[in-house]
Scaffold this active site. Structure first.
Site: not given
Ligand code: FAD
Ligand code: AMP
Length: 475
Positions: A122, A192, A211, A276-277, A279, A327, A451
């Site tokens: 989209g 993460i 870190e 895992a630095v 998003r 989320a 309790h």
């Molecule tokens: P997303 O979930 O990223 O969804 C966006 C969607 O939009 C995707 O399906 C994508 O394909 C679609 N999209 C994007 N652009 C377009 C386009 N132009 N056209 C069509 N489709 C499109 N959060 C928590 O709260 N609790 C947790 O325990 C947690 N654990 C996590 C663990 C990991 C390993 C990771 C990576 C993330 C985790 N998160 C957690 C973060 C959480 O996943 C995100 O905050 C959440 O998914 C964000 O939701 P969103 O709907 O904004 O985006």
């Molecule tokens: P978060 O954004 O909470 O998922 O955490 C990502 C973490 O990665 C942060 O605490 C950053 O300080 C760390 N980080 C980013 N770049 C580097 C790097 N080059 N080496 C080590 N740690 C890093």
């Protein structure tokens, strides 16, 4: 002739699909566009959260925790087992089926709510027109009265450790390993990095987390971070703080990782390296230059407190806008946007968003840390209660950790609640509700808690704020 909808949502993660459902509940005609493709090439709704984030990580955290407990803790309970063995293929199959069932559930929920599910890309054009490119090919023009952008986020890639998707991987690939790496490196000790490190450490990897920052879990309360650091160390997670990764090199044995710390240049060799630095907001090809959407310096879509963009009738929610990438934060913003479109009053209480890290012990908090309260200049009181004094925690053999409550000295309003220990992610819900109602610690003190329950630790911590704890000596 182009199709026409009251609301078009781009993105079906927890922010977008929830926004679509709420808009449909308001009687709006709704289309939800999503292009997510899993590693098996199949499209699925649910976004990062369901396919590659919250859900698969929690599935593996649960399985790996059970494995760890069966190996290490059952003896204490008087349970004898034969040798406990790992069947990773079955564990991964279960993880995939949890994801499949839940993403299938989202698709059917959308259909039940009569939402048009459009699989493909989209793009917002000028004048609230949306260009839809189905995966099956072709392009369709769609007219929308309102648009909700919910495009989520993607893992940050750093040039010194570019993904090769085999040895150097992102969090998604790290959830799908088909064997346990002997030596696993993780860059970044955020939620993460710690969750993934915990999973593979419990399954047998020697895990080193690098870190860059000197403080462990800098976003959490210092007392909580201290307990967590000690427990992770005991579990064998090697977390190197002040370790800034400077270079990586893929070799025939794995990956050489170079980093700088206070002692100078260091290096380690690992079999796999998870980056895992953090998003970044995902806005690639999401809107045309003349659509009127603006990005801030972090690449987030610029919105006001009510998630309105600069274009009337266009909202943006979830990870693609400012605020914590969580989320539940995105879902609440999705609900708010849909309610506002329907002409209702709606808001998100950004001061009461819980954060949870699903390690063992779990870490959860809401509101301000003690350092933040101190910096705000507000005078405050603190009460804490250790799980070691909780009957339920003792019965569970999970006594590490505590509940800490910070309240305002003048009116006793709860300012922050910090938990490290068993089921912290569940317990925090009481604190969130209390803060949502602007409760005082006295309100919690006067609330009857069952309790024996872990929640009694919240009750006792609230009593401790006024030196009235009953089951632990007061300060
Ligand atoms: P997303 O979930 O990223 O969804 C966006 C969607 O939009 C995707 O399906 C994508 O394909 C679609 N999209 C994007 N652009 C377009 C386009 N132009 N056209 C069509 N489709 C499109 N959060 C928590 O709260 N609790 C947790 O325990 C947690 N654990 C996590 C663990 C990991 C390993 C990771 C990576 C993330 C985790 N998160 C957690 C973060 C959480 O996943 C995100 O905050 C959440 O998914 C964000 O939701 P969103 O709907 O904004 O985006
Ligand atoms: P978060 O954004 O909470 O998922 O955490 C990502 C973490 O990665 C942060 O605490 C950053 O300080 C760390 N980080 C980013 N770049 C580097 C790097 N080059 N080496 C080590 N740690 C890093």
């Amino acid at each position: 002739m182009s199709r026409n909808f009251d609301v078009v949502v781009i993105g079906a993660g927890p922010a977008g699909y929830v926004a679509a459902i709420r808009a449909a509940q308001h009687g709006k005609t709704v289309a939800c566009i999503d292009e997510w493709k899993n590693k098996d090439e199949k499209n699925a709704f649910g976004g990062t959260c369901l396919n590659a984030g919250c859900i698969p990580s929690k599935a593996l955290l649960e399985s790996s925790e059970l494995f760890h407990r069966a190996k290490n803790d059952f003896k204490k309970h008087g349970i004898k087992t034969g040798e406990v063995e790992l069947d990773l293929a079955t564990m991964q199959k279960r993880r995939a089926s949890v994801v499949r069932e839940l993403t299938g559930g989202i698709a059917s929920l959308l259909k039940t709510n009569k939402i048009e599910c459009l699989v493909g890309h989209g793009k917002l054009l000028a004048g609230k027109n949306v260009e839809f490119t189905p995966v099956s090919g072709g392009v369709e023009a769609i007219e929308a009265k309102n648009v909700i952008l919910a495009s989520g986020s993607s893992p940050i890639e750093i040039s010194i450790a570019a993904f090769d998707h085999h040895n150097i991987v992102d969090s998604w690939s790290a959830l799908e390993f088909d064997h346990v790496p002997d030596r696993l490196g993780v860059i970044g000790a955020g939620a993460i990095g710690l969750e993934l490190g915990s999973v593979w450490s419990r399954l047998g990897s020697k895990v080193t987390v690098l870190e860059a920052m000197d403080d462990f879990l800098s976003m959490a309360d210092r007392d909580v971070a201290k307990v967590a650091a000690k427990d992770f160390k005991q579990q064998g997670l090697d977390i190197q703080l002040g370790a800034k990764v400077t270079a990586t090199k893929v070799t025939k044995n794995g990956v050489d990782v170079s980093y700088d710390d206070k002692n100078g240049s260091q290096s380690i060799e690992v079999d796999k390296l998870v980056v895992a630095v953090g998003r970044r907001p995902h806005t690639d090809d999401l809107f045309s230059g003349d659509a009127g959407i603006q990005l801030d310096e972090h690449g987030c879509i610029t919105v006001d407190d009510e998630c309105r963009t600069h274009v009337k009738g266009v909202y943006a929610v979830g990870d693609c806008v400012r605020g914590p990438m969580l989320a539940h934060k995105g879902s609440e913003e999705g609900v708010m946007a849909a309610d506002l479109i329907a002409g209702e009053i709606a808001e998100v209480n950004y001061g009461a968003i819980p954060s949870v890290i699903y390690t063992a012990p779990e870490i959860a908090w809401v509101g301000k840390t003690e350092v933040e309260v101190k910096e705000s200049g507000r005078t405050y009181k603190v009460g804490s209660f250790p799980f070691a004094a909780s009957g339920r925690a003792k019965a569970m053999e999970q006594i590490s950790g505590m509940v800490k409550i910070i309240s305002s000295k003048d009116d006793d309003e709860i300012l922050g609640v910090h938990i490290v220990g068993p089921m912290a992610g569940e317990l925090i819900a009481e604190a969130v509700l209390a803060m949502e109602f602007s409760a005082s610690t006295e309100d919690i003190q006067r609330t009857i808690h069952a309790h024996p329950s872990l929640a009694e630790a919240i009750h006792e911590a609230s009593l401790a704020v006024d030196n009235k704890a009953l089951n632990f000596p007061n300060k």
